[in-house]
Scaffold this motif. Structure first.
Motif, PDB file in Angstrom:
ATOM      1  N   LEU A 157       0.848  -1.189   0.000  1.00 14.24           N
ATOM      2  CA  LEU A 157       0.000   0.000   0.000  1.00 14.24           C
ATOM      3  C   LEU A 157       0.884   1.240   0.000  1.00 14.24           C
ATOM      4  N   LEU A 188      -2.789   3.438   6.389  1.00 12.87           N
ATOM      5  CA  LEU A 188      -2.329   2.234   5.683  1.00 12.87           C
ATOM      6  C   LEU A 188      -2.489   1.005   6.572  1.00 12.87           C
ATOM      7  N   GLU A 229      -6.051  -0.061   6.547  1.00 15.63           N
ATOM      8  CA  GLU A 229      -6.366  -0.754   5.299  1.00 15.63           C
ATOM      9  C   GLU A 229      -5.916  -2.211   5.352  1.00 15.63           C
ATOM     10  N   ARG A 230      -4.795  -2.449   6.021  1.00 15.19           N
ATOM     11  CA  ARG A 230      -4.312  -3.831   6.188  1.00 15.19           C
ATOM     12  C   ARG A 230      -4.956  -4.541   7.369  1.00 15.19           C
ATOM     13  N   THR A 238      -1.372  -0.588  -4.167  1.00 14.07           N
ATOM     14  CA  THR A 238      -2.683  -0.023  -3.850  1.00 14.07           C
ATOM     15  C   THR A 238      -2.494   1.363  -3.258  1.00 14.07           C
TER      16      THR A 238
END
Length: 680
Positions: free
Chosen positions: A402, A549, A552-553, A622
């Protein structure tokens, strides 16, 4: 009541109001701006050259009119006639302040020359550059075989090196025949073979065996600094590195200020493009001289830069990058001739490669970091942070990578700081504050001793201690927190609350006095409440970007943190953690990658296959857009505390004890408790 004109100096950011008719040099000296002069203001030495900026500068809150400075006078006219002044330049000792004005001090007018903090990192790179040297024996001209000399050169390259299909421009063809005959039909050619399958291009030709080398430039075009590494394309060795301040700083210290300047001033984008191209061309000539080579031996340049710098380098108006959806004119890699970018110092046929951008605010510099650090090949979850005026952040492992950018601003580089300056001799770069005595000890660039060591002040020399650079201000804020002079919310205590006279009143707040050189005509270097706030805003943006980030993970922790860029090489992991710039990890899991963006540029310069690789990798990353993520503000606010409002930072607390102090006590200045008075 008439207000005196405001004078703003860049790149230092220092500002003040001065009476109409004040010489620019006088204003600079009173503000402690680094502007040279050796002739006593008589217009003889030309050391005090400055460049005024005109138009609307929203960042500084001023609009500069054409008559902001006094008219060109006879002293300047005489100097220009005899020695010449660059277009737009004035002599600071002659130009007088008439209205609000923004004034840029170019590098050559600064006493303390910049130290390149983005030095090349040692790296083993497999050499397979796009441009190589080939020695060939060409068939001599024969009236019974009616082909041209260029065709015979092509046959020789095919026969001896297996290279099929070459091309050359008119400037090369015009020198081909004399060179062939001078070398008795034995010549060396520099052949550029792109990675896209195009026909190879002959960039240069020499009679006989050419042994003077072949060079390329890897350039990290940052918002604040331009760093260039002259690289031997045969050995991969970095033969010289140099850097200069990006002259676009006078149009705005951060990226959005420059976009705003382009929006509000017709032709502003063209001004910024011309300024940065001229600076790069000048830098190329200087680095060639430093290495003792002819600039014509530089046949290739690789650029890495953020999207706004990317567009301004290419001559593209960055207006679309200033508003959603932050559209790039092009995100793919670019291959073009150096002359298209007005790089006229290099070989006339030199080639340029610009790495691809990842997204609207995640640029080719972030792609270069990905090429250098390879997060997509990591077994553990790595957070890679390249800190600059705009932070680029990567989070990834073998499963997924990302990326995002975060607008940290220029505070980490010493700008917008009261005693701040760029990294130059005399700047405080490291500091420690005794938690008991509250006394500081510090080190400045250009001197290996600490300030409490014998001989320090003798070694620092006449230039003295001039200010504090980015690494210094970051360490200073962290040390203030560790010494109990700064509370969790970022408030500085008073002298009474902290027990040290180094806490001095400044309006309704306080400042910490690091060094007072006023008795010798030097500056008083302090850390003010405004400085603390600037660092808080910068570090909060950085941390919030990393947390997005991680969200998002779906993780609350990362396995390791890699600090890249000038910051990463010069700041201790401990101070970064105390500030809360980065997520909490064991200290031994925080490492420095040096100038990873510059390393990525060198890899792309030295290995043509790496260009194909990074183009593939960029397509798989991403992108997370911080500007539209609702949780960014939530993370930002929580990260304002030092180190953090809600994250307990357990790994940090294993190695340091953060004092329980609070200075927001409704006016009594007490250090204990920190309770707020209830409003009635």
């Amino acid at each position: 009541m008439t207000t005196d004109p405001l004078v703003v100096f860049t790149p230092s950011g220092k500002r003040g109001r001065f009476a109409i008719g004040t010489p620019v040099l006088t204003a600079a000296r009173q503000l402690g701006v680094d502007l040279d002069s050796v002739c006593g203001g008589r217009g003889i030495c030309s050391k005090c050259q400055i460049t005024p900026g005109y138009g609307e500068f929203s960042k500084h809150g001023v609009t500069v009119q054409a008559d902001a400075l006094s008219e060109w006078n006879s002293v300047e006219a005489r100097y220009d006639e005899k020695r010449g002044l660059k277009p737009g330049r004035r002599l600071g000792c002659q130009a007088k302040v008439m209205r609000d004005v923004v004034i840029d001090v170019p590098p050559e007018s600064q006493v303390h020359k910049q130290v390149v903090r983005k030095a090349a990192s040692a790296r083993v790179i497999e050499m397979d550059p796009a441009t190589k040297l080939y020695f060939v024996e060409v068939d001599e001209a024969d009236m019974h075989e009616p082909s041209g000399d260029f065709e015979r050169l092509a046959r020789a390259l095919s026969r001896e090196w297996g290279i099929e299909g070459i091309r050359a421009d008119l400037s090369l063809l015009s020198k081909l025949q004399p060179v062939l005959r001078k070398g008795k039909f034995q010549v060396t050619v520099a052949l550029h073979r792109g990675h896209a399958g195009d026909a190879a291009q002959v960039l240069e030709i020499w009679p006989g065996l050419h042994e003077s080398g072949l060079y390329g430039l890897a350039i990290d075009l940052g918002s604040t600094t331009i760093a260039a590494h002259l690289t031997d394309l045969v050995t991969g060795e970095v033969t010289a590195s140099a850097g200069i301040m990006n002259p676009q700083i006078r149009f705005g210290e951060d990226l959005m200020s420059r976009v705003s300047y382009a929006m509000m001033n017709p032709g502003g984008d063209k001004e910024m493009t011309a300024a940065v191209r001229e600076a790069i061309d000048t830098l190329a000539g200087e680095i060639a001289r430093e290495a003792g080579i002819e600039p014509s031996l530089i046949v290739e340049t690789v650029f890495v830069c953020n999207p706004v710098m990317h567009h301004l380098l290419l001559g593209i108006d960055p207006v679309e990058l200033g508003q959603a959806p932050f559209a790039l004119a092009t995100s793919q890699s670019l291959s073009l001739g150096a002359k298209e970018l007005d790089l006229n110092t290099l070989n006339p046929r030199a080639q340029v490669y610009i790495l691809p951008c990842i997204a609207g605010h995640v640029g080719a510099d972030c792609a270069a970091v990905a090429l250098s650090e390879e997060p997509g090949k990591s077994e553990d979850l790595a957070l890679i942070v390249d800190v600059g005026t705009n932070a680029e952040i990567l989070l990834g492992d073998k499963s997924r990578v990302l990326a995002c950018s975060s607008p940290t601003g220029p505070a980490f580089e010493g700008a917008q700081i009261s005693s701040g300056q760029r990294a130059a001799p005399g700047a405080i770069e490291a500091i420690r504050i005794d938690p008991v005595t509250k006394e500081p000890r510090f080190r400045v660039i250009g001197c290996d001793k600490w300030s409490d060591e014998a001989g320090f002040f003798d070694e620092v020399g006449v230039g003295g201690i001039t200010g504090i650079c980015g690494s210094g201000i970051i360490e200073a804020v962290a040390e203030l927190r560790l010494a109990g002079l700064l509370d969790e919310s970022g408030l500085l205590g008073s002298a009474e609350a902290t027990g040290t006279a180094r806490m001095i009143p400044e309006g309704r707040t306080h400042a910490y006095l690091i060094h007072d050189g006023s008795a010798e005509g030097g500056p008083r270097i302090t850390v003010t409440q405004g400085d603390i706030r600037a660092i808080q805003l910068a570090k909060s943006a950085l941390y919030a970007g990393a947390r997005l980030l991680m969200d998002e993970r779906g993780v609350d922790r990362v396995d390791r943190v890699v600090l890249a860029g000038a910051f990463g090489a010069h700041i201790s992991a401990l101070h970064a953690m105390v500030l809360g710039m980065i997520p909490d990890v064991p200290l031994d899991k925080v490492t420095s990658a040096g100038n990873a963006a510059g390393t990525g540029a060198r890899i792309a310069l030295c290995n043509v296959a790496a260009r194909r690789e990074i183009e593939r990798v960029v397509g798989e990353i991403t992108k997370v857009e911080t500007a539209i993520e609702p949780k960014f503000q939530e993370h930002f606010v929580a990260a304002n505390a030092i180190p953090h409002k809600t994250d307990p930072f357990p790994e940090l607390r294993k190695i340091v004890t953060l004092p329980l102090v609070g200075f927001n006590t409704g006016g009594d200045g007490g250090a204990e408790g920190g309770r707020r008075r209830r409003r009635r």
